[in-house]
Design a protein around this motif. Sequence first.
Motif: not given
Length: 288
Positions: A44-52, A56-60, A250-255, A259-264
Amino acid sequence: METPSNRDFNSISPSAKGLLYLKGHTTLPYCKEAVALLGEPEPFQADPEKAARYWARIVHFEQRYRSIDQLLKPIDIKNIVEISAGFSFRGLAMVADPTVYYIDTDLPDLIAAKKSFIEKLHPEPIAGHLDLEGLNALDENTFRSLTARFPPGPVAIINEGLLMYLDTAEKEQLCGIIRRILQQSGGYWITADIYIREDTDVAAKMYRDDALMQFLKAHQIEEKKFSSFEEAESFFEEMGFVIDEVAQPNHALISSLPQFMAALTPDQKEKLKEVRRTRATWRLRLAD
């Protein structure tokens, strides 16, 4: 012309593999180990736009999975059938409890692959009872023959990632099957598929023309979602169900959330506050 009972759903199955790769970034049961068995996808090429968008999909999908557990645990039902389970290993995790009888279902080809995974992921004896069976959820005779295996007691029917593939007639057919099963056994239906149509422009900006967007378009996913939560509630009421409980975030359950917040970017974090909720998980029971 297709009818609700004879449509070929196999074109949907490839999405299960892509979803497993996403879940491999989380702490969901056995997902990292299963991804290792599959082999790594393209880096995965984690450029800033694609990373977010990626995170987001993983969190979803992690949140969707966890929400079912949130509503399943309090009712403490031991007879559980999961429909359209894909490469989810909730059943394998739950049968660590010797009192649990779990029937894990999906289309036959996917189940055959999943059996080979489980043989490697858990070669030791299983404490509870785990059946992996091929099932088109709109095949009532097969569905009922599977739930007839359960010992006496209420049944929990659970699903995530199914209803958005079904048109209205197919949703009605599935509701009728589940209603008749629960009328006989008692219990609940927990569905994480209360999806509300998104603004077309917003969806296009989020997904662009990547593989996921093309998959959603090919299966007319947006068109098959509910127009609102109110419409969804009315639909299930007409089908003989009422909402027993709604899963609360319950955000505490979402591992994967850190990473999502750091990518924003700072601008994306501000826009996140304006995002409209478009999915819910409901525990449904039969209307009185």
